[in-house]
Design a protein around this motif. Structure first.
Motif, PDB file in Angstrom:
ATOM      1  N   LEU A   1       0.872  -1.165   0.000  1.00  0.00           N
ATOM      2  CA  LEU A   1       0.000   0.000   0.000  1.00  0.00           C
ATOM      3  C   LEU A   1       0.906   1.211   0.000  1.00  0.00           C
ATOM      4  CD1 LEU A   1      -2.720  -0.610   2.714  1.00  0.00           C
ATOM      5  CD2 LEU A   1      -3.088  -0.235   0.306  1.00  0.00           C
ATOM      6  N   PRO A   2       0.560   2.240  -0.781  1.00  0.00           N
ATOM      7  CA  PRO A   2       1.385   3.433  -0.702  1.00  0.00           C
ATOM      8  C   PRO A   2       1.312   4.026   0.691  1.00  0.00           C
ATOM      9  CG  PRO A   2      -0.476   3.734  -2.225  1.00  0.00           C
ATOM     10  CD  PRO A   2      -0.535   2.340  -1.725  1.00  0.00           C
ATOM     11  N   LEU A   3       2.451   4.290   1.289  1.00  0.00           N
ATOM     12  CA  LEU A   3       2.456   4.711   2.686  1.00  0.00           C
ATOM     13  C   LEU A   3       2.252   6.210   2.834  1.00  0.00           C
ATOM     14  CD1 LEU A   3       5.432   2.523   3.911  1.00  0.00           C
ATOM     15  CD2 LEU A   3       3.019   2.043   4.124  1.00  0.00           C
ATOM     16  N   VAL A   4       2.235   6.958   1.722  1.00  0.00           N
ATOM     17  CA  VAL A   4       2.067   8.409   1.803  1.00  0.00           C
ATOM     18  C   VAL A   4       0.711   8.807   1.220  1.00  0.00           C
ATOM     19  CG1 VAL A   4       4.514   8.943   1.730  1.00  0.00           C
ATOM     20  CG2 VAL A   4       3.266   8.622  -0.395  1.00  0.00           C
ATOM     21  N   ALA A   5       0.428  10.095   1.275  1.00  0.00           N
ATOM     22  CA  ALA A   5      -0.748  10.675   0.619  1.00  0.00           C
ATOM     23  C   ALA A   5      -2.070  10.186   1.169  1.00  0.00           C
ATOM     24  CB  ALA A   5      -0.710  10.397  -0.884  1.00  0.00           C
ATOM     25  N   ALA A   6      -2.094   9.695   2.395  1.00  0.00           N
ATOM     26  CA  ALA A   6      -3.350   9.220   2.958  1.00  0.00           C
ATOM     27  C   ALA A   6      -4.002  10.247   3.848  1.00  0.00           C
ATOM     28  CB  ALA A   6      -3.108   7.956   3.759  1.00  0.00           C
ATOM     29  N   GLY A   7      -3.231  11.209   4.357  1.00  0.00           N
ATOM     30  CA  GLY A   7      -3.742  12.144   5.351  1.00  0.00           C
ATOM     31  C   GLY A   7      -4.968  12.907   4.901  1.00  0.00           C
TER      32      GLY A   7
ATOM     33  N   ILE B   1     -17.104  11.884  11.706  1.00  0.00           N
ATOM     34  CA  ILE B   1     -17.172  10.833  12.719  1.00  0.00           C
ATOM     35  C   ILE B   1     -16.736  11.319  14.088  1.00  0.00           C
ATOM     36  CG2 ILE B   1     -17.019   8.795  11.255  1.00  0.00           C
ATOM     37  CD1 ILE B   1     -14.039   8.886  11.600  1.00  0.00           C
ATOM     38  N   GLY B   2     -16.943  12.579  14.335  1.00  0.00           N
ATOM     39  CA  GLY B   2     -16.695  13.047  15.693  1.00  0.00           C
ATOM     40  C   GLY B   2     -15.447  13.888  15.803  1.00  0.00           C
ATOM     41  N   ALA B   3     -15.201  14.315  17.020  1.00  0.00           N
ATOM     42  CA  ALA B   3     -14.142  15.285  17.261  1.00  0.00           C
ATOM     43  C   ALA B   3     -12.746  14.681  17.134  1.00  0.00           C
ATOM     44  CB  ALA B   3     -14.317  15.875  18.648  1.00  0.00           C
ATOM     45  N   ASP B   4     -12.556  13.434  17.634  1.00  0.00           N
ATOM     46  CA  ASP B   4     -11.227  12.823  17.600  1.00  0.00           C
ATOM     47  C   ASP B   4     -10.849  12.463  16.177  1.00  0.00           C
ATOM     48  OD1 ASP B   4     -11.294  13.012  20.257  1.00  0.00           O
ATOM     49  OD2 ASP B   4     -11.749  10.895  20.640  1.00  0.00           O
ATOM     50  N   LYS B   5      -9.667  12.891  15.794  1.00  0.00           N
ATOM     51  CA  LYS B   5      -9.213  12.539  14.446  1.00  0.00           C
ATOM     52  C   LYS B   5      -8.782  11.078  14.459  1.00  0.00           C
ATOM     53  CE  LYS B   5      -6.100  14.075  10.867  1.00  0.00           C
ATOM     54  NZ  LYS B   5      -4.992  14.915  10.500  1.00  0.00           N
TER      55      LYS B   5
ATOM     56  N   ILE C   1     -13.907   5.688   7.008  1.00  0.00           N
ATOM     57  CA  ILE C   1     -13.997   7.077   7.442  1.00  0.00           C
ATOM     58  C   ILE C   1     -14.238   8.003   6.259  1.00  0.00           C
ATOM     59  CG2 ILE C   1     -12.715   7.144   9.617  1.00  0.00           C
ATOM     60  CD1 ILE C   1     -10.346   7.813   7.500  1.00  0.00           C
ATOM     61  N   ASN C   2     -14.229   7.451   5.065  1.00  0.00           N
ATOM     62  CA  ASN C   2     -14.437   8.270   3.873  1.00  0.00           C
ATOM     63  C   ASN C   2     -15.929   8.237   3.511  1.00  0.00           C
ATOM     64  OD1 ASN C   2     -14.676   9.034   1.101  1.00  0.00           O
ATOM     65  ND2 ASN C   2     -12.465   8.796   0.904  1.00  0.00           N
ATOM     66  N   GLU C   3     -16.598   9.351   3.781  1.00  0.00           N
ATOM     67  CA  GLU C   3     -18.048   9.467   3.578  1.00  0.00           C
ATOM     68  C   GLU C   3     -18.473   9.113   2.157  1.00  0.00           C
ATOM     69  OE1 GLU C   3     -18.866  13.283   5.748  1.00  0.00           O
ATOM     70  OE2 GLU C   3     -20.751  13.051   4.659  1.00  0.00           O
ATOM     71  N   LYS C   4     -17.685   9.606   1.198  1.00  0.00           N
ATOM     72  CA  LYS C   4     -18.037   9.401  -0.214  1.00  0.00           C
ATOM     73  C   LYS C   4     -18.029   7.899  -0.557  1.00  0.00           C
ATOM     74  CE  LYS C   4     -16.208  10.844  -4.683  1.00  0.00           C
ATOM     75  NZ  LYS C   4     -15.391   9.680  -4.947  1.00  0.00           N
ATOM     76  N   LEU C   5     -17.000   7.194  -0.038  1.00  0.00           N
ATOM     77  CA  LEU C   5     -16.899   5.755  -0.323  1.00  0.00           C
ATOM     78  C   LEU C   5     -18.025   4.974   0.354  1.00  0.00           C
ATOM     79  CD1 LEU C   5     -13.025   5.278   0.018  1.00  0.00           C
ATOM     80  CD2 LEU C   5     -14.371   5.044  -2.084  1.00  0.00           C
TER      81      LEU C   5
ATOM     82  N   GLY D   1     -21.074   1.890   7.000  1.00  0.00           N
ATOM     83  CA  GLY D   1     -21.224   3.038   7.885  1.00  0.00           C
ATOM     84  C   GLY D   1     -19.949   3.847   7.974  1.00  0.00           C
ATOM     85  N   ILE D   2     -20.138   5.146   8.268  1.00  0.00           N
ATOM     86  CA  ILE D   2     -18.966   6.018   8.470  1.00  0.00           C
ATOM     87  C   ILE D   2     -18.549   5.810   9.918  1.00  0.00           C
ATOM     88  CG2 ILE D   2     -18.119   8.395   8.411  1.00  0.00           C
ATOM     89  CD1 ILE D   2     -20.699   8.971   6.692  1.00  0.00           C
ATOM     90  N   GLN D   3     -17.424   5.189  10.105  1.00  0.00           N
ATOM     91  CA  GLN D   3     -17.000   4.860  11.466  1.00  0.00           C
ATOM     92  C   GLN D   3     -15.487   4.640  11.512  1.00  0.00           C
ATOM     93  OE1 GLN D   3     -18.185   1.278  14.161  1.00  0.00           O
ATOM     94  NE2 GLN D   3     -20.056   2.336  13.572  1.00  0.00           N
ATOM     95  N   ASP D   4     -14.889   4.999  12.632  1.00  0.00           N
ATOM     96  CA  ASP D   4     -13.476   4.716  12.854  1.00  0.00           C
ATOM     97  C   ASP D   4     -13.332   3.213  13.119  1.00  0.00           C
ATOM     98  OD1 ASP D   4     -10.866   4.513  13.659  1.00  0.00           O
ATOM     99  OD2 ASP D   4     -11.018   5.985  15.282  1.00  0.00           O
ATOM    100  N   LEU D   5     -12.518   2.549  12.329  1.00  0.00           N
ATOM    101  CA  LEU D   5     -12.408   1.089  12.471  1.00  0.00           C
ATOM    102  C   LEU D   5     -11.845   0.667  13.822  1.00  0.00           C
ATOM    103  CD1 LEU D   5      -9.185   0.019  11.926  1.00  0.00           C
ATOM    104  CD2 LEU D   5      -9.756   0.829   9.645  1.00  0.00           C
ATOM    105  N   PHE D   6     -11.089   1.558  14.468  1.00  0.00           N
ATOM    106  CA  PHE D   6     -10.528   1.207  15.779  1.00  0.00           C
ATOM    107  C   PHE D   6     -11.614   1.210  16.858  1.00  0.00           C
ATOM    108  CE2 PHE D   6      -6.913   2.795  13.397  1.00  0.00           C
ATOM    109  CZ  PHE D   6      -5.970   1.813  13.636  1.00  0.00           C
ATOM    110  N   LYS D   7     -12.742   1.865  16.552  1.00  0.00           N
ATOM    111  CA  LYS D   7     -13.823   1.949  17.540  1.00  0.00           C
ATOM    112  C   LYS D   7     -15.025   1.102  17.147  1.00  0.00           C
ATOM    113  CE  LYS D   7     -12.393   6.490  19.051  1.00  0.00           C
ATOM    114  NZ  LYS D   7     -12.507   7.905  18.786  1.00  0.00           N
TER     115      LYS D   7
END
Ligand code: SAM
Length: 281
Positions: free
Chosen positions: A5-11, A19-23, A80-84, A104-110
């Motif tokens: 996976l490309p390790l850059v350009a994901a930010g 999905i809430g206040a926490d990034k 976390i990508n609404e469009k997807l 669903g739009i959700q953080d996978l860690f949560k």
């Protein structure tokens, strides 16, 4: 290992995530698994109508959609990508799969993953490993985990497939593609008091088991000496090992469930003879 996976350009991906206040932690940019890899992953885990598939970081939804459409499973994906996520839900509707596949739009860690019988991921290598504790804490023993390209460090894969795909070249610069299949192990670690067939021991036998995720080893104290468990294996709840006693080898099969082990032993004159174990005091 090479990076697939490309390790850059994901930010930048997180800008639109509602999905809430926490990034959320960036678990990887959007790079879809080639459709042939999706099919191979689901086939490797023998996904079927009884399965509930959860894809962590589901992108356009292709893994859960294929699991529903081709393999008859149900499931959901989170991203976390609404469009997807919108695209994936639209595809589910268009394919008549909305009752069995949703996103669903959700953080996978949560995300609550306890319902999964199959969990899939195509995420950055460090993310896959950040998820290890969550996988062990939330998934039931026997749940299959499929990881595209990156292994779970310290876990022994049940199966492992490597192939060359031209359509990976634009992602990673190489054709190499890997699929890892793991099975969540039961907890067997500790001291057990085992009842074996009388032909092997009339007294309860102390079984000491050490477990490191999918690896298990140990010994049985029989007749005042410790006999090592040979070829000990834990696959989900299924626990197998061999014991060499009095010049013969006995094959033990058991299920680790509900705080007990129950199974059968074969060898010498013994056929399907019952054995069991309970936690020792
Ligand atoms: C490499 S893509 C995999 C897409 C899909 N699973 C597949 O195999 O085709 C990784 C996905 O994870 C998503 N993602 C990254 N970090 C995430 C997070 N913290 N929570 C949920 N999704 C995340 C990205 O938006 C991206 O769609």
């Amino acid at each position: 290992m090479h990076s697939c996976l490309p390790l850059v350009a994901a930010g930048a991906l997180f800008a639109s995530a509602a999905i809430g206040a926490d990034k959320p932690v960036n678990a990887g940019p959007y790079v879809p698994s080639p459709t042939s890899v999706v099919a191979d992953m689901l086939a490797l885990a023998e996904v079927g109508p009884k399965d509930f598939v959860i894809d962590l970081g589901s992108g356009d939804g292709r893994i859960v959609l294929t699991a529903a459409k081709v393999f008859g499973a149900r499931g959901f994906g989170v991203d976390i990508n609404e469009k997807l996520v919108k695209e994936a839900n639209e595809a589910a509707r268009a394919q008549g799969l909305s009752d069995r596949a949703s996103f669903g739009i959700q953080d996978l860690f949560k995300t609550d993953i306890r319902k999964a019988t199959v969990l899939t991921m195509y995420l950055l290598p460090n993310t896959v490993n950040m998820l290890k504790d969550k996988l062990l804490a939330e998934l039931n023993p026997g749940t299959r985990i499929l990881s595209h390209d990156y292994p779970l460090a310290g876990w022994i894969p049940e199966k492992y497939v490597q192939m060359d795909l031209e359509d990976k070249v634009h992602i990673s610069g190489v054709t190499t593609t890997l699929i890892y299949l793991y099975v969540v192990p039961a907890r067997a670690e500790g001291r057990w008091s085992a009842r074996l067939p009388a032909a092997l021991s009339k007294e309860p036998v102390r079984l000491s088991l050490q477990q490191q995720i999918t690896r298990v080893a140990g010994a049985a104290r029989i007749g005042g000496r410790d006999v090592l468990l040979e070829e000990a294996r834990l696959r989900g709840e299924r626990f197998t090992f061999r014991l060499a006693l009095g010049g013969r080898t006995y094959a033990f099969t058991g299920t680790v469930k509900g705080g007990a082990i129950e199974g059968t032993v074969e060898g010498g004159a013994l056929k399907d003879a019952a054995w069991s174990a309970a936690p020792a005091n």
